[in-house]
Design an enzyme around this catalytic site. Structure first.
Site, PDB file in Angstrom:
ATOM      1  N   GLN A  76     -10.489 -30.390  -7.058  1.00 50.54           N
ATOM      2  CA  GLN A  76     -10.801 -29.483  -5.952  1.00 50.54           C
ATOM      3  C   GLN A  76     -11.988 -29.936  -5.112  1.00 50.54           C
ATOM      4  OE1 GLN A  76     -11.483 -26.084  -8.754  1.00 50.54           O
ATOM      5  NE2 GLN A  76     -13.070 -25.502  -7.310  1.00 50.54           N
ATOM      6  N   HIS A 110     -20.654 -14.902 -12.619  1.00 53.62           N
ATOM      7  CA  HIS A 110     -19.692 -15.262 -13.661  1.00 53.62           C
ATOM      8  C   HIS A 110     -19.741 -14.254 -14.820  1.00 53.62           C
ATOM      9  CE1 HIS A 110     -20.854 -19.421 -12.068  1.00 53.62           C
ATOM     10  NE2 HIS A 110     -19.574 -19.370 -11.808  1.00 53.62           N
ATOM     11  N   LEU A 119     -23.322 -21.162 -15.204  1.00 55.34           N
ATOM     12  CA  LEU A 119     -23.040 -19.723 -15.184  1.00 55.34           C
ATOM     13  C   LEU A 119     -24.236 -18.914 -14.705  1.00 55.34           C
ATOM     14  CD1 LEU A 119     -21.013 -19.281 -18.514  1.00 55.34           C
ATOM     15  CD2 LEU A 119     -20.182 -19.848 -16.202  1.00 55.34           C
ATOM     16  N   SER A 152     -23.439 -21.047  -7.925  1.00 61.45           N
ATOM     17  CA  SER A 152     -24.026 -22.186  -8.638  1.00 61.45           C
ATOM     18  C   SER A 152     -24.698 -23.127  -7.643  1.00 61.45           C
ATOM     19  CB  SER A 152     -22.936 -22.933  -9.412  1.00 61.45           C
ATOM     20  OG  SER A 152     -22.280 -22.048 -10.292  1.00 61.45           O
TER      21      SER A 152
HETATM   22  P1  AMP Z   1     -17.000 -21.126  -9.938  1.00 62.68           P
HETATM   23  O1  AMP Z   1     -17.674 -21.492 -11.205  1.00 62.68           O
HETATM   24  O2  AMP Z   1     -17.881 -21.187  -8.732  1.00 62.68           O
HETATM   25  O3  AMP Z   1     -15.684 -21.834  -9.753  1.00 62.68           O
HETATM   26  O4  AMP Z   1     -16.629 -19.590 -10.074  1.00 62.68           O
HETATM   27  C1  AMP Z   1     -15.901 -19.130 -11.178  1.00 62.68           C
HETATM   28  C2  AMP Z   1     -15.502 -17.687 -10.929  1.00 62.68           C
HETATM   29  O5  AMP Z   1     -16.671 -16.889 -10.745  1.00 62.68           O
HETATM   30  C3  AMP Z   1     -14.666 -17.537  -9.646  1.00 62.68           C
HETATM   31  O6  AMP Z   1     -13.636 -16.571  -9.881  1.00 62.68           O
HETATM   32  C4  AMP Z   1     -15.690 -17.029  -8.663  1.00 62.68           C
HETATM   33  O7  AMP Z   1     -15.123 -16.281  -7.609  1.00 62.68           O
HETATM   34  C5  AMP Z   1     -16.560 -16.167  -9.548  1.00 62.68           C
HETATM   35  N1  AMP Z   1     -17.878 -15.980  -8.919  1.00 62.68           N
HETATM   36  C6  AMP Z   1     -18.707 -16.933  -8.462  1.00 62.68           C
HETATM   37  N2  AMP Z   1     -19.812 -16.378  -7.901  1.00 62.68           N
HETATM   38  C7  AMP Z   1     -19.648 -15.032  -7.993  1.00 62.68           C
HETATM   39  C8  AMP Z   1     -20.431 -13.895  -7.595  1.00 62.68           C
HETATM   40  N3  AMP Z   1     -21.596 -14.027  -6.971  1.00 62.68           N
HETATM   41  N4  AMP Z   1     -19.950 -12.670  -7.858  1.00 62.68           N
HETATM   42  C9  AMP Z   1     -18.751 -12.506  -8.482  1.00 62.68           C
HETATM   43  N5  AMP Z   1     -17.975 -13.519  -8.893  1.00 62.68           N
HETATM   44  C10 AMP Z   1     -18.413 -14.767  -8.659  1.00 62.68           C
END
Ligand code: AMP
Length: 310
Positions: free
Chosen positions: A61, A37, A33, A186
């Site tokens: 995925q 997030h 996170l 991440s």
């Molecule tokens: P992930 O853990 O990469 O699957 O992301 C989980 C959620 O966080 C998804 O809805 C992403 O689009 C969102 N997310 C990831 N990076 C960002 C960011 N820089 N700004 C806003 N939301 C993000």
């Protein structure tokens, strides 16, 4: 914050919240996170009575040669961060809890899943759509928060919720960036200091594309080529795609008119990064239908993109 690792417990906990009249917010993530997030968690906390963040590195995925094994995992840190942002529950199941047996069911969303990430990562959006559908089935009626950082994913999730009549309100949230413009991800953890510097070209290319659109360029191919040429000037970065599309269909229109979404994907070394930005042709009325977050109000060392339409 309560950490839950079984489907049965999560379902019971969220059913109990709803039975007590509380609105549930869900924030699905793969962990590691960061402020992106956490911006989703904070938004959910502001808009819902009880917020459940989920951490699950979804094997469905990832392609066979992608970074599933290397993907950063640190549940203790994630739990502390999610709790700090106000989550009341954290669902962090093991793979064996989510998939006690090899699943035979796949959710496939045609249309918006097909170009860009869908073309570069075969099966990726089937994996996303399947796990998101499963999380929604476990969580039950809720508002679910997703980042515009993964703009095509957000479109896929909205589509599957509509098509399957799932009892979920999908809320799209603006991208959080570091002060230098790099979108938080991440996967940025994989970058060396030099690679991180090179990666800034993605945001520069998007800004140049948005400026060209705002200055009256209506040919999507010209805008895409402009962005591609900016990325090509950075030797450490290999462009995958640069696109200028209609934000609803995610297809390249004959001519840009009104709201436009610019998207890029590129490899920096072995790390694949994606980013996107909204743009608007001159004279197009801004869309005021949605919440506008205060720029950087909750993230002092970062900035947040302007909320986009729909
Ligand atoms: P992930 O853990 O990469 O699957 O992301 C989980 C959620 O966080 C998804 O809805 C992403 O689009 C969102 N997310 C990831 N990076 C960002 C960011 N820089 N700004 C806003 N939301 C993000």
């Amino acid at each position: 914050m309560r950490v839950i690792d079984t489907v049965t417990e999560l379902r019971a906990a969220l059913d109990a919240e709803r039975a007590a009249g509380r609105a549930v917010g869900l924030v699905p993530t793969m962990g590691a996170l960061h402020e992106g997030h956490l911006s989703l968690v904070r938004r959910a906390v502001a808009e819902c009575d009880v917020v459940c963040a989920t951490v699950f590195v979804n094997p469905l995925q990832f392609g066979p040669h992608e970074d599933f094994d290397a993907y950063p995992r640190d549940l203790d840190t994630d739990a502390a961060l999610a709790a700090g942002a106000g989550a009341a529950l954290l669902f962090a199941p093991l793979t064996a809890e989510m998939f006690p047996a090899e699943p035979c069911t796949t959710v496939h969303v045609a249309g918006v899943s097909e170009g860009m990430e869908g073309a570069s990562r075969p099966g990726h959006f089937d994996g996303v759509a399947t796990i998101v559908t499963k999380l929604f089935a476990i969580a039950g009626p809720c508002r679910a928060y997703f980042g515009e950082k993964d703009f095509q994913q957000l479109a896929v999730v909205r589509q599957l919720v509509r098509d399957l009549s799932l009892p979920v309100d999908v809320v799209g949230c603006p991208t959080v960036r570091d002060v230098d413009g790099l979108a938080l991800s991440s996967r940025n953890a994989y970058l060396t200091a030099e690679q991180r510097q090179s990666a800034l070209v993605l945001h520069r290319a998007l800004c140049a594309g948005a400026a060209a659109v705002a200055a009256g360029e209506t040919d999507p191919a010209t805008v895409a080529e402009l962005m591609a040429s900016i990325v090509a000037a950075e030797p450490e970065v290999q462009l995958d795609y640069a696109e200028a599309v209609d934000p609803r269909t995610l297809r390249r229109p004959a001519a840009l008119d009104g709201e436009v979404r610019l998207l890029v994907a590129a490899r920096v070394g072995t790390t694949r990064l994606i980013d996107n930005l909204g743009a608007r042709t001159p004279g197009a009325a801004p869309n005021h239908d949605h919440h506008h977050p205060e720029q950087g109000a909750t993230v002092p060392a970062a900035r947040t993109d302007h909320q986009e339409s729909h």
